[in-house]
Design a protein around this motif. Structure first.
Motif, PDB file in Angstrom:
ATOM      1  N   MET A   1       0.822  -1.201   0.000  1.00 43.23           N
ATOM      2  CA  MET A   1       0.000   0.000   0.000  1.00 43.23           C
ATOM      3  C   MET A   1       0.858   1.254   0.000  1.00 43.23           C
ATOM      4  SD  MET A   1      -3.069   0.892  -0.148  1.00 43.23           S
ATOM      5  CE  MET A   1      -4.310   2.009   0.325  1.00 43.23           C
ATOM      6  N   LYS A   2       2.014   1.201   0.643  1.00 41.43           N
ATOM      7  CA  LYS A   2       2.889   2.369   0.722  1.00 41.43           C
ATOM      8  C   LYS A   2       3.398   2.761  -0.663  1.00 41.43           C
ATOM      9  CE  LYS A   2       6.438   4.468   3.377  1.00 41.43           C
ATOM     10  NZ  LYS A   2       5.878   5.730   3.794  1.00 41.43           N
ATOM     11  N   ILE A   3       3.766   1.763  -1.498  1.00 35.34           N
ATOM     12  CA  ILE A   3       4.257   2.069  -2.847  1.00 35.34           C
ATOM     13  C   ILE A   3       3.152   2.711  -3.686  1.00 35.34           C
ATOM     14  CG2 ILE A   3       3.788  -0.205  -3.834  1.00 35.34           C
ATOM     15  CD1 ILE A   3       6.882   1.856  -4.604  1.00 35.34           C
ATOM     16  N   ASN A   4       1.904   2.259  -3.485  1.00 37.97           N
ATOM     17  CA  ASN A   4       0.777   2.864  -4.212  1.00 37.97           C
ATOM     18  C   ASN A   4       0.595   4.327  -3.830  1.00 37.97           C
ATOM     19  OD1 ASN A   4       0.293   0.520  -5.569  1.00 37.97           O
ATOM     20  ND2 ASN A   4      -1.561  -0.020  -4.426  1.00 37.97           N
ATOM     21  N   LYS A   5       0.746   4.635  -2.546  1.00 38.95           N
ATOM     22  CA  LYS A   5       0.620   6.031  -2.103  1.00 38.95           C
ATOM     23  C   LYS A   5       1.731   6.889  -2.696  1.00 38.95           C
ATOM     24  CE  LYS A   5      -2.005   6.354   2.080  1.00 38.95           C
ATOM     25  NZ  LYS A   5      -2.052   6.711   3.479  1.00 38.95           N
TER      26      LYS A   5
ATOM     27  N   LEU B   1       3.419   6.298  -5.499  1.00 39.13           N
ATOM     28  CA  LEU B   1       3.145   6.455  -6.934  1.00 39.13           C
ATOM     29  C   LEU B   1       1.981   7.414  -7.177  1.00 39.13           C
ATOM     30  CD1 LEU B   1       3.581   2.780  -8.186  1.00 39.13           C
ATOM     31  CD2 LEU B   1       5.078   4.729  -8.657  1.00 39.13           C
ATOM     32  N   TYR B   2       0.950   7.308  -6.333  1.00 40.39           N
ATOM     33  CA  TYR B   2      -0.195   8.209  -6.469  1.00 40.39           C
ATOM     34  C   TYR B   2       0.231   9.661  -6.292  1.00 40.39           C
ATOM     35  CZ  TYR B   2      -4.132  11.059  -5.103  1.00 40.39           C
ATOM     36  OH  TYR B   2      -5.030  12.091  -5.012  1.00 40.39           O
ATOM     37  N   TRP B   3       0.920   9.951  -5.193  1.00 39.89           N
ATOM     38  CA  TRP B   3       1.281  11.340  -4.925  1.00 39.89           C
ATOM     39  C   TRP B   3       2.303  11.861  -5.923  1.00 39.89           C
ATOM     40  CZ3 TRP B   3      -1.562  14.670  -2.805  1.00 39.89           C
ATOM     41  CH2 TRP B   3      -2.483  14.302  -1.826  1.00 39.89           C
TER      42      TRP B   3
ATOM     43  N   LEU C   1       3.017  15.682 -10.086  1.00 33.61           N
ATOM     44  CA  LEU C   1       3.562  16.004 -11.417  1.00 33.61           C
ATOM     45  C   LEU C   1       2.456  16.466 -12.369  1.00 33.61           C
ATOM     46  CD1 LEU C   1       6.202  13.164 -11.901  1.00 33.61           C
ATOM     47  CD2 LEU C   1       6.635  15.606 -11.543  1.00 33.61           C
ATOM     48  N   LEU C   2       1.303  15.808 -12.325  1.00 34.50           N
ATOM     49  CA  LEU C   2       0.171  16.215 -13.160  1.00 34.50           C
ATOM     50  C   LEU C   2      -0.276  17.631 -12.801  1.00 34.50           C
ATOM     51  CD1 LEU C   2      -2.091  15.577 -15.229  1.00 34.50           C
ATOM     52  CD2 LEU C   2      -3.398  14.631 -13.305  1.00 34.50           C
ATOM     53  N   CYS C   3      -0.385  17.912 -11.521  1.00 38.12           N
ATOM     54  CA  CYS C   3      -0.826  19.243 -11.080  1.00 38.12           C
ATOM     55  C   CYS C   3       0.209  20.312 -11.429  1.00 38.12           C
ATOM     56  CB  CYS C   3      -1.134  19.233  -9.596  1.00 38.12           C
ATOM     57  SG  CYS C   3      -2.631  18.302  -9.201  1.00 38.12           S
TER      58      CYS C   3
ATOM     59  N   TYR D   1      -5.343   8.859 -11.316  1.00 38.49           N
ATOM     60  CA  TYR D   1      -6.767   8.572 -11.196  1.00 38.49           C
ATOM     61  C   TYR D   1      -7.020   7.211 -10.546  1.00 38.49           C
ATOM     62  CZ  TYR D   1     -11.591   7.629 -12.507  1.00 38.49           C
ATOM     63  OH  TYR D   1     -12.928   7.313 -12.471  1.00 38.49           O
ATOM     64  N   PHE D   2      -6.425   6.160 -11.089  1.00 38.75           N
ATOM     65  CA  PHE D   2      -6.729   4.815 -10.612  1.00 38.75           C
ATOM     66  C   PHE D   2      -6.136   4.527  -9.234  1.00 38.75           C
ATOM     67  CE2 PHE D   2      -7.455   4.193 -15.212  1.00 38.75           C
ATOM     68  CZ  PHE D   2      -8.792   3.812 -15.128  1.00 38.75           C
ATOM     69  N   LEU D   3      -4.930   5.001  -8.973  1.00 44.44           N
ATOM     70  CA  LEU D   3      -4.363   4.810  -7.640  1.00 44.44           C
ATOM     71  C   LEU D   3      -5.111   5.651  -6.608  1.00 44.44           C
ATOM     72  CD1 LEU D   3      -0.560   4.633  -8.469  1.00 44.44           C
ATOM     73  CD2 LEU D   3      -2.046   2.750  -7.758  1.00 44.44           C
ATOM     74  N   GLY D   4      -5.583   6.817  -7.018  1.00 47.55           N
ATOM     75  CA  GLY D   4      -6.386   7.645  -6.112  1.00 47.55           C
ATOM     76  C   GLY D   4      -7.662   6.952  -5.699  1.00 47.55           C
ATOM     77  N   LYS D   5      -8.282   6.225  -6.619  1.00 43.91           N
ATOM     78  CA  LYS D   5      -9.492   5.470  -6.287  1.00 43.91           C
ATOM     79  C   LYS D   5      -9.164   4.331  -5.329  1.00 43.91           C
ATOM     80  CE  LYS D   5     -12.859   5.466  -9.866  1.00 43.91           C
ATOM     81  NZ  LYS D   5     -13.828   6.091  -9.133  1.00 43.91           N
TER      82      LYS D   5
END
Length: 118
Positions: A1-5, A7-9, A14-16, A110-114
């Protein structure tokens, strides 16, 4: 779960940043951006409203209090990036550029945020 967070952030920040840079260019170099829009045969009157919507989208994606508005922000960014990538391709600039990078950043954000919010 930590790697997903992570990657999400990373993808979200970067997108923002990319969308923030784009909006700042629209506000500070409006005439130059209008010239680009004219060369793509896009109407120039949408430059400032697009910049405002990009800033609003950044706020919604980072805030994430309203699922409905967050979905719309991602959808708006997706369509903006698809249309920008296509416009650059058809103008002869090639496909590789900031719009394609933004398009690639939208998906993990998007997908990791969900996943993280579920």
């Amino acid at each position: 779960m930590k790697i997903n967070k992570i990657l999400y952030w990373t993808s979200t920040v970067l997108l923002c940043l990319l969308m923030g840079y784009s909006a700042s260019m629209y506000f500070t170099s409006t005439e130059m951006i209008k010239g680009f829009f004219e060369s793509f045969n896009y109407p120039t009157y949408i430059v400032i409203p697009l910049a405002i919507l990009k800033v609003s989208g950044i706020v919604m994606i980072l805030w994430r209090k309203s699922t409905w508005l967050t979905e719309w922000a991602y959808a708006g960014f997706f369509f903006d990036m698809v249309l920008a990538t296509a416009a650059h391709h058809y103008a002869g600039h090639g496909v590789i550029g900031f719009s394609l990078y933004g398009l690639l950043l939208i998906f993990p954000s998007y997908f990791l945020g969900k996943q993280i919010r579920a």
